[in-house]
Every structure is written in C-alpha cells, then in structure tokens.
Design a protein around this motif. Structure first.
Motif, PDB file in Angstrom:
ATOM      1  N   TYR B 246      19.359   0.053 -32.295  1.00 17.63           N
ATOM      2  CA  TYR B 246      20.318  -0.985 -31.915  1.00 17.63           C
ATOM      3  C   TYR B 246      19.518  -2.083 -31.244  1.00 17.63           C
ATOM      4  O   TYR B 246      19.064  -1.928 -30.115  1.00 17.63           O
ATOM      5  CB  TYR B 246      21.367  -0.425 -30.952  1.00 17.63           C
ATOM      6  N   CYS B 250      22.798  -7.047 -30.533  1.00 14.30           N
ATOM      7  CA  CYS B 250      23.784  -6.512 -31.479  1.00 14.30           C
ATOM      8  C   CYS B 250      25.083  -6.221 -30.726  1.00 14.30           C
ATOM      9  O   CYS B 250      25.125  -6.215 -29.488  1.00 14.30           O
ATOM     10  CB  CYS B 250      23.278  -5.226 -32.133  1.00 14.30           C
ATOM     11  N   HIS B 251      26.138  -6.019 -31.466  1.00 12.96           N
ATOM     12  CA  HIS B 251      27.386  -5.631 -30.833  1.00 12.96           C
ATOM     13  C   HIS B 251      28.075  -4.600 -31.719  1.00 12.96           C
ATOM     14  O   HIS B 251      28.435  -4.904 -32.842  1.00 12.96           O
ATOM     15  CB  HIS B 251      28.280  -6.850 -30.606  1.00 12.96           C
ATOM     16  N   VAL B 252      28.219  -3.398 -31.207  1.00 11.48           N
ATOM     17  CA  VAL B 252      28.793  -2.322 -32.013  1.00 11.48           C
ATOM     18  C   VAL B 252      29.932  -1.683 -31.252  1.00 11.48           C
ATOM     19  O   VAL B 252      29.758  -1.268 -30.103  1.00 11.48           O
ATOM     20  CB  VAL B 252      27.726  -1.247 -32.344  1.00 11.48           C
ATOM     21  N   GLU B 253      31.099  -1.630 -31.849  1.00  6.48           N
ATOM     22  CA  GLU B 253      32.176  -0.878 -31.209  1.00  6.48           C
ATOM     23  C   GLU B 253      33.041  -0.174 -32.246  1.00  6.48           C
ATOM     24  O   GLU B 253      33.240  -0.663 -33.338  1.00  6.48           O
ATOM     25  CB  GLU B 253      33.014  -1.758 -30.278  1.00  6.48           C
ATOM     26  N   ARG B 254      33.539   0.992 -31.859  1.00  8.01           N
ATOM     27  CA  ARG B 254      34.313   1.851 -32.756  1.00  8.01           C
ATOM     28  C   ARG B 254      33.619   1.991 -34.104  1.00  8.01           C
ATOM     29  O   ARG B 254      34.104   1.544 -35.132  1.00  8.01           O
ATOM     30  CB  ARG B 254      35.739   1.312 -32.931  1.00  8.01           C
ATOM     31  N   ALA B 255      32.461   2.620 -34.059  1.00  7.19           N
ATOM     32  CA  ALA B 255      31.717   2.795 -35.301  1.00  7.19           C
ATOM     33  C   ALA B 255      31.124   4.194 -35.373  1.00  7.19           C
ATOM     34  O   ALA B 255      30.795   4.789 -34.352  1.00  7.19           O
ATOM     35  CB  ALA B 255      30.611   1.756 -35.398  1.00  7.19           C
ATOM     36  N   LEU B 256      31.040   4.678 -36.603  1.00  8.43           N
ATOM     37  CA  LEU B 256      30.391   5.950 -36.897  1.00  8.43           C
ATOM     38  C   LEU B 256      29.099   5.567 -37.611  1.00  8.43           C
ATOM     39  O   LEU B 256      29.138   4.911 -38.648  1.00  8.43           O
ATOM     40  CB  LEU B 256      31.311   6.725 -37.831  1.00  8.43           C
ATOM     41  N   VAL B 257      27.952   5.942 -37.025  1.00  7.98           N
ATOM     42  CA  VAL B 257      26.683   5.445 -37.547  1.00  7.98           C
ATOM     43  C   VAL B 257      25.736   6.613 -37.813  1.00  7.98           C
ATOM     44  O   VAL B 257      25.526   7.462 -36.946  1.00  7.98           O
ATOM     45  CB  VAL B 257      26.026   4.470 -36.535  1.00  7.98           C
TER      46      VAL B 257
END
Lengths: 383, 340
Positions: B246, B250-257
């Motif tokens: 990451y 970056c900006h990540v929310e409510r994610a399956l990675v």
C-alpha cells in the motif's frame, strides 16, 4: 544451467543472541521477516533461482522450527530425486556426540555427506542475511579466476567496516589480507560470509584444521587465514546489491523498513527473482471502512480496521478500530486492540496487545514488545 | 470415510459466458484468490472425503492447471485421492447436475471405488456444506436420494448409494432420465427422497449479476465469517506472491485484497486479486479486479469486472451499473482511444 557439481552448505545453526526474545525458541535463520518470510527463505530461494539443486542445511541451535519449516524443501523445488535439501544437525558417533564448535567444524563433521555428493565446488552460505544473489555468477567467476577459494565481498561504509571480516585486495581482486573484525580496517570490502571452494582444497584444510588444537574451527578466523598463509589462490568477488545482516533488533527493524522503500534495492515484487516461502491457506486481507493503510505491506488473513503507516504486517494480524501503528513490524497472529498506539515497535508472533496500550518511545528507539511487558502494564492497571 | 464424490465441473452457464470463454465455470476466479471449484473441493476434504472424481468438459486447461494432482487439498494420495475425468458427452442438458451420459464415460471410477455412498455436487454454488453431516442424515432417513437445500433453494447436491448411482447410469436411457438432478425433479418416481436443510452461507453463481453480487457481498463481515472458517479452511493453489504494498497516498476502504498487489490509487468496495497494479490517482469503486490486471493512472472505474490480465490504459473511464456491470474479458486491453 548450473553445473551439478556445486553443492551448497547453508549454515543455519546460529542463535542470534542480540535478537533477544525473538530467538529464545527459534534459530536466527527461522526468524520471521518481511510480512511472510523467514530469513532462510532468502539463501534457499537464491539457490533455487541460481540453479543449485543440492543443498545441505546445517542446524544446531533450536532446530525444530527450521526442520519442520524446510521439510522436504518443496517450496524451493528442493524435493528432488537427485540432490535436493538435506538437513544436517550434529550427530552421535561411536566416540560420542560432536557438536559443531564453529562454522568450519560444522562442515568438517559432514565431510561424508559431501563425499557422497561428489562435488567439484562447495558453496558456503549463511542463513543470517537478507539479499538476492545469483550464485551461478559467483561460481563462474571462481572458475574463470581458477581460484582455490572465492570470497564474495561488499563495499560497506568505512565506519562500519570494523564489524565485518575485511578483505584487502590488489587490482586483480586477489586477496592480500583477511582481517576478522579489525579495529583499524585497511579496506571497506566486507566479507558476506559467502565462499566458493574447490572441494579438494576445502577438504584438505578442514582436515588439517580439525586436528589443530589452537583453532577455533571458524572459516573467517582459521580456514581462510591458513589458506592465505600457504599461498592458495584466493580472490574476491565484488557483489553489488542489497545485503543486510539482521543480527540485532535494530537491524531487523531497518531491513523491514527497507522493504517499504521502493528505492532500497530490496524488491520482493520482482517476478524474475521470487523469494519462495511456505504459503499458508488464508483468505485475502480485509481493509475495513475505518481502516487506513499507507506506505505499508500487508499479508493475507489480516483484518485492518485501524490506522497503519510505514509498517510491515504479517499474516493473520487483526488491527482494531482506533488503533494506530506506525513504523512497526507486526508478526503473525497478533491482535492490536482498540486505541493501541505503537510507534517503532516489533511485536512478536501471536501477542495480544490489549486495548489502550501505548508505546511512546520519544527517542525513536525501536522497542521489542514482550508478553512480560504487557503483563506488567496490565498489573499496573493499564498505565 | 464411506463416501465418494462426483464433482460435476461440466455444467455450463449461459449467463457467465463472458467469464468462461477460456475456462469452465468451475475455474472462474472468486473472492480474490480462489476458483469456484476450491469451495466444493475444500468442503469435501474438510468433511473427510478423499475419493474425488472431477468431471470437466472443454475448455478445462485452466482447471487442470489449477487443481493438478490435488496437492493443495491433500488429495495427492497413493490410495484414493483426486481423479481428473474429462467428459465429451453433454446430452444431459447444459445446466443439469450429474449427467449420466457424462458419468458413463468413466464407469471404472464407480466400479473400482470401495465407498458405498456417493455425493454428486456441482461447482457453481459456493458454500460450507458438511458432507459428513449430510451423509449421517441421509442414512438415518432411510431415503434413496437426499438433496441439500437451503431456505427453499436447491443446492444441487445429492447423496445416494453408489449401487443406485451405477444402476441409474447404466439404465438411464431406458428410464428416460438424463441426470441425478433430473431424477430428483421427476414428478412420479419410484425413489424415496429426503431433504437436508443447510443453514450456512451459500451463493449460486449462474450469471454475471449473481457473480457480481455474491462477490461484493463478501465485503460484509457476516458473510465472510460464515464462509471463511478457521477450522474448515478453503484451500487453493498457492502462489509465491509477496505481501501487498500500500503505497503512501493510496486510499483503500472496504476492500478484499489478495497478495502480490501494489496499490497507489483509490479503492473502495472492491475485490482485488493477486498481483494487481493500481496506479496513482486511479479510482476503483465497486469493482472486481482479477489477477495481474494493470490499471493505469487517472482511470475511473465503477461496476467493472476485469478478468485476468486486463490492461486499462491511462485515463480510461468505465461506469457500469449494479444490474449490468461491465465485463472486460481475459487479456483485454482498453485505452482512451478505444473509448471514443
């Protein structure tokens, strides 16, 4: 393809006492690193990527985790019919158990293993270092120079040179002097603990060294100086690239932080030089609505609901809401409770950091968290 | 375990055509790091079943590559284990589970195995079915055939005695039945039926819409808790991908990675598979991005399913709808020029 006459002997028996509680129950090469790896993954993967298919792993201190982890060598394609990986712990003989007294004695005790492999060259590796290296190039260099032994060397900052075995060379890269941890280094070329020997020569010197009662049976202190003294052809191979000895809590932390720097030279995302490891069966990582991850690496099976910046997060870590983790290394299975604040912390596997716990190390020192520390904090009523 | 398994991987789903041009329904990627077949295979081994026949039709190369000799499921055994049994026949109807004409091509699998019971399952329903529990209930019921159901929906999973299955395969033309599913749905039947009520998570993947909805539903913690159980793990073919990066900004929310990805842009409400590259200022919302996709800078994507190896050039804007997500086929390249 690599000549199949090369056998790698990987020294993995070290304790790494300066890593404190991290190596109480595991050997240093088994130490978790980089979100999913163990240190030994690096030399083993280097072998795989260099086409070396016969590897002996010498263990002594706390060997169980290593033996279980390496197993048949499947993750590194070392589960071979011919060659492959062989675990070599100390063993008992008719006249008693012979512990490995030093790096050279560890190899000496396994002369019969090496004889059975019938190699032309023996590559000595250490399980303590993080680096990506093509050993095939080193062996080619050794052959071209018709050397008896080739030492892989790295330029280090002058002020750090006294921590290493320092090599003085002439213009042809012939080794003139070998100083083990000198007070006043004459060169800044450090030995990486990676050597290629002609097997016949190595055997000869190991046998002589074994009966020398003065010897500490160490490559750097005994074998290499003896070979130099006898005028054997010893050359230095200049390695360029990332290399780090993760011998202390600080250097372990630094090496993890280097992974987050896209320009550090340590790139795990290069598909051309994979670092292989065991791959646990875990679901993908989840970044929740309240989670914020910046400049970090996160492994599978994690659930992130708090703030994470510049950190390395191993598998199955849970970071709860309101928690803030920065410049830290969080090992597998750790739970970071609500509103926990961690800065420059290393959290060992499976620790449960309770709600509200804070590490406020203002001096920017790296703190290795322990269960005792958390217990004391709880006894004090969370202060 | 006295149960053997038939995994029918030959069923085709018209609605999934965009995702099955080069693969079977059973090898459609799901939940970031899995293929649909991982769920039935894992459920089988978690239930103690270790004689498993997988019956695919063309194009099965990606399925074979994925399951191999069954090592990921500990099905690479000297005794029993995984049997890969490709079939040419499909006259049991395209979407009917357990077509007898197909099973007939591998009669030896049935005659040689020693288990007295057989479970016939499909690979387009994702669940945590416990076949041991289902078998126990089947035996207690005294029925000829037990069907797994959940809240009125059929999970198209059937347990019957192996002898009955062999008899049906041998006589299906005379009996004028085409598949196990067909036998169960007969109005008049000489067999005694039983239902096994399953109460966990399930998702039927038979169209792009259902695939999209079931995928994004995994962003809901409740669903994940029911599907990913610590004591009944979902196994898959493992890859040596490093942890996901990451990058700052970056900006990540409510994610399956999944692992091996590099995220520099914005991601919300999405599923990101292994080794995906999402570059700076790209925006990915309510999307499913599969393995090794590259999304260049300043892209703006919503309601998009990008299959494996899709390349989305700089500045591409693609907006689908919840009812009709845009599907980019495997290996497709989309650039701004294509958009005009």
């Amino acid at each position: 393809m690599m000549n199949d006459k090369v056998v790698a002997m990987l020294l993995a028996g070290g304790q790494g006492s300066r890593l404190k509680s991290l190596t109480y129950t595991i050997a240093k090469p088994a130490l978790p690193f980089g979100g999913k790896y163990r240190i030994i993954d690096f030399p083993l993967s280097n072998c795989t990527n260099s086409g070396i298919e016969t590897v002996g792993v010498l263990t002594q201190y706390q060997p169980h985790v290593l033996h279980e982890y390496i197993g048949l060598g499947t993750p590194w394609d070392l589960d071979r019919h011919n060659g492959g990986v062989t675990m070599l712990p100390p063993y008992a003989e008719i006249d008693g158990i012979k512990w490995y007294a030093g790096t050279a004695s560890a190899i000496y005790q396994n002369i019969s293993f090496l004889q059975s492999c019938d190699p032309e060259y023996v590559l000595i590796l250490s399980g303590d270092h993080i680096y990506k290296m093509d050993y095939e190039l080193l062996v080619d260099y050794h052959k071209e120079h018709e050397a008896d032994v080739t030492i892989s060397v790295l330029e280090v900052p002058w002020e750090e040179a006294s921590r290493f075995g320092v090599i003085n060379v002439n213009d042809e890269m012939d080794v003139l002097e070998f100083d083990e941890k000198p007070e006043n280094p004459k060169s800044n070329l450090a030995s990486m603990g990676v050597y290629v020997f002609k097997w016949e020569k190595l055997k000869e010197y190991l046998e002589t060294d074994n009966v020398d009662e003065e010897s500490s049976h160490d490559f750097g202190k005994d074998i290499l100086p003896a070979m130099l003294q006898k005028g054997e052809k010893m050359v230095a191979y200049p390695f360029k690239g990332y290399w780090k000895d993760v011998g202390t809590v600080d250097s372990l932390w630094e090496a993890n932080m280097d992974l987050l720097d896209l320009n550090s030279g340590l790139n795990l995302h290069d598909p051309g030089w994979r670092i292989f490891s065991s791959n646990p069966q875990l679901p993908p990582q989840v970044i929740n609505e309240t989670g914020n991850v910046q400049g970090s690496m996160v492994n599978e099976g994690c659930v992130i609901s708090g703030d994470v910046s510049k950190s390395v997060i191993f598998q199955k870590v849970k970071i709860e809401e309101g928690a803030s983790v920065s410049e830290s290394v969080i090992m597998s299975g750790v739970t970071i409770g609500k509103n926990v604040k961690l800065h420059r912390a290393i959290v060992p596997p499976r620790l449960d950091v309770p709600e509200g716990f804070e590490v406020l190390n203002q001096k920017d020192e790296v703190v290795l968290l322990t269960q005792e520390q958390l217990d004391e904090w709880k006894e004090r009523g969370g202060k | 375990m006295n149960l053997m398994a038939v995994v029918d991987a030959s069923v085709k789903k018209e609605g999934l055509q965009d995702l099955t041009m080069q693969r079977t329904v059973s090898s459609v990627p799901f939940a970031g790091r899995y293929r649909l077949i991982d769920f039935p295979l894992s459920n089988l081994v978690n239930s103690g079943v270790n004689t498993v026949g997988v019956f695919p039709t063309y194009p099965f190369a990606s399925l074979l590559d994925h399951i191999g000799v069954g090592k990921s499921w500990d099905l690479d055994r000297r005794k029993n284990g995984l049997f890969f049994l490709p079939v040419t026949q499909r006259d049991g109807g395209l979407s009917s589970v357990g077509a007898f004409a197909a099973l007939e091509e591998h009669m030896q699998f049935f005659t040689k195995s020693i288990q007295p019971h057989a479970v016939v399952i499909n690979s387009f329903i994702v669940s945590q079915l416990d076949f041991k529990d289902m078998l126990d209930q089947h035996i207690r019921s005294g029925a000829d055939i037990t069907e797994a159901v959940s809240g009125g929906a059929s999970l198209k999973t059937y347990i019957l005695s192996k002898d009955l299955l062999i008899e049906l395969i041998r006589t299906h033309r005379d009996k004028k039945v085409v598949s196990v599913e067909d036998v169960v749905n007969l109005k008049k039947s000489p067999y005694k039926f039983n239902e096994y009520e399953y109460e966990g998570y399930f998702a039927i993947i038979d169209s792009v819409q259902s695939y999209f909805q079931a995928s994004l539903a995994l962003l809901d913690e409740e669903n994940r808790k029911q599907l990913f159980l610590a004591d009944r793990p979902i196994y898959t073919k493992v890859k040596d991908e490093p942890p996901t990066r990451y990058v700052s900004g970056c900006h990540v929310e409510r994610a399956l990675v999944a692992n091996g990805s590099t995220i520099m842009g914005q991601v919300a409400d999405s599923i990101i598979s292994r080794a995906v590259y999402i570059k700076k200022s790209a925006r990915v919302e309510k999307c499913i991005i599969m393995q090794k996709c590259v999304i260049e800078e300043n892209c703006d994507l919503s309601y998009v399913i990008a299959d494996k190896d899709v390349y989305i050039g700089e500045g591409v804007v693609l907006h689908g709808t919840p009812e009709q997500p845009i599907v980019l086929r495997k290996g497709e390249k989309v650039t701004k020029e294509d958009m005009r």
